[in-house]
Design an enzyme around this catalytic site. Sequence first.
Site, PDB file in Angstrom:
ATOM      1  N   HIS A 135      32.368  56.176 -19.201  1.00  0.00           N
ATOM      2  CA  HIS A 135      32.191  55.127 -18.180  1.00  0.00           C
ATOM      3  C   HIS A 135      30.999  55.422 -17.281  1.00  0.00           C
ATOM      4  CE1 HIS A 135      34.889  57.704 -15.544  1.00  0.00           C
ATOM      5  NE2 HIS A 135      34.066  57.247 -14.601  1.00  0.00           N
ATOM      6  N   ASP A 165      37.052  59.673 -22.941  1.00  0.00           N
ATOM      7  CA  ASP A 165      36.054  59.164 -21.987  1.00  0.00           C
ATOM      8  C   ASP A 165      34.871  60.131 -21.882  1.00  0.00           C
ATOM      9  OD1 ASP A 165      34.696  57.899 -19.982  1.00  0.00           O
ATOM     10  OD2 ASP A 165      36.419  57.685 -18.646  1.00  0.00           O
ATOM     11  N   SER A 192      33.696  61.935 -11.576  1.00  0.00           N
ATOM     12  CA  SER A 192      33.695  61.462 -12.957  1.00  0.00           C
ATOM     13  C   SER A 192      32.600  62.185 -13.723  1.00  0.00           C
ATOM     14  CB  SER A 192      33.443  59.956 -12.998  1.00  0.00           C
ATOM     15  OG  SER A 192      34.531  59.238 -12.484  1.00  0.00           O
TER      16      SER A 192
END
Length: 725
Positions: free
Chosen positions: A84, A220, A647
Amino acid sequence: MRKIFLMAALLAGHLSVYATEGMWLPQLLTKLNEKEMKGMGMKISAADIYNLNKGSLKDAIVSFGGFCTGEIISSQGLLLTNHHCGYSAIQTHSSVEHNYLDNGFWAKNKAEELPNAGLTATFIVRIDDVTAEALRGVAGNLSESARQSAIDKNLNAIKANAKKETYQDALIKPFFDGNQYFLFITETYKDVRLVGAPPSSIGKFGADTDNWVWPRHTGDFSIFRIYAGKDNLPAEYSKDNVPLKPKHFLPISLDGIREDDFTMVFGFPGRTNEYLPSEAVKLTVEGQDPARVKMRDAALKVIDGFMRKDEKIKIQYAAKFASTANAWKKWIGEMQGVKQTNGIQRKLDFEKRFQQLAQGRPEYRGLLDSLNNLYKQQGPYAVSRDYYSELLRNTEMLGFANNLITALHDTRLKGADQWETIREQFLKKAKASYKDYNNDVDREVAAVLLDIYFEGVPSSRIGGEGYQVWMETNKDGKTTAGKLYSQSALVSYEKLEAFVNRPFQQVSADVWKDPATKLLIGLRNGYTDFVNKPYDELQPEINRLQRRYMQAQMDLVKDKRFYPDANSTLRLTYGKVNGYAPRDAVEYDFATTLDGVMEKYKPGDYEFDVPEKLRQLHASKDYGPYGANGKMPVCFIASNHTTGGNSGSPALDAYGNLIGLNFDRTWEGTMSDINYDAAICRNIMVDIRYVLFIVDKFAGAKHLVDEMKLVHPKKGAKPVLKKAS
């Protein structure tokens, strides 16, 4: 003295706080955290994490694009981050003919790696405490603006005199609400190329349904490479650039994880507010979050409907939808988490104790009451601000109109002779935005959001101009949107270009005739006068009292250890691999496997479809060296304190080896930005073995794995792997 005071406050009370709470500055680990970390199982030293004299873990960590974290995993500058985080870059290179979002992308060699204009990777060279210099001459009763002016002057001098190379930058950030300042010397590389990304059916598996939710089964990750000039220094993109030779890269452990294993997450957490008073927390979860959630919920439902029906729209809106949904769901979890953990009452209990301690210090009496009262006063304006910002953020035409009005305003300030230059800058940005714009989608979004906005914001804070337009269209969002999107020059880039490619005075006059810019001007004027102005008038005093309250907490509460709120600077957090029990009769284990992916599999579903090759690998149990006990590990959780910006951060074992990739938090724990609770706050990570399995066995890109350094720190010990409930 201030520096000594703050350090003493930080050192106090190690036993009174959850061992896993906190986002710690790496250069202070030796003094503040090393003993505790080793007691929890860390096998390396603080000097192995942050060192100025030789390569250390900090030299493998980068700020990826300024919005995520990445880590170097090979001697050739290979960079790992989340799918992402790389999503926008992947989308930019995607088309209907080459849909890398759906099909994935894997460069077979360095010549096939794709450049990304504007994408950067920033390393931290060193961190210096410059508090004394930053606060020189700001004692006394200066106003907030005068105080900040003096500090800004000091900071400019510090940066100008900072010892650094010509290719390095200097950044200074405040900590503890402006009670302390640190200087960061950085190196930013501007040639970052896409190397590999799994299809979204792996990298975004579970999409928005599973976002912020455990158990999780998402791969991810995406892979990039940093390129440098032939001198290994930062350089603009050039085909002659060469892969970076890093000071340090992370070895990768194939030994997996066990329950209670020590873990660290190293990265650039964005923003937390752990030391707010109770009224500020109440405003967040009872006022601002509900308003923001309501606006985004409506916008997402409209966009989702279009994306499910049209492949082109799905590609256009994929990144925007994901970004919008991410915060939307986070705010929902934040509200629920604070309520579930009785977070506001915990704040009130702390404040009761603080008030008792403050009785013996005249300078702190009444401080907390005054601060809470200011947040109460600011509350209605804060909620209206969020309604306004969400309207402009999610209704793209109004966002375009706002940018145009800003360009015209800048021209008035700088002179009409600057119109051509400002116009060209505006059109360049607009052209990029219109690439992923659909008029039909935006019209439907506008219709629902206008209804919510005019219902949620009192007319006294909207203003007469904006409300007049609303009345002229029967106070109905659909009617208003119909007029805007049938008559405005902002419905396409071509029409907008023709509208602004005229003399400045003519454009300035005609914005009052165009329905979109006319509405925006009315709303913007009302917002400026009746929302933003009174909000801003209260903010300096809030800032002053919040700073004093932060200092007072550290001064008075001696048995509490304080760490600075996140502010997008390099931090290390540590914890242990553990499950959790979020509510009655529900208990989660700490790891998931590929079996769980197949249990969620829904053929053809955009969130839960599974590629055929992955199904075949699962059926044959062809996991290579990455499986464990006949299972393929996918994700795991631990009690590391993380937030947005983390992230892509590496999850590290006790030896500093890479064991996973941080990408999310559990829904119940998203309130950790304002109300950390070790009982339910967990970060979610992709197991590095799943990353390697996808790269090698699924994508056939073993040449990338061959670049990496694979290790077995547990010396053959068999990993224990449990499956999440």
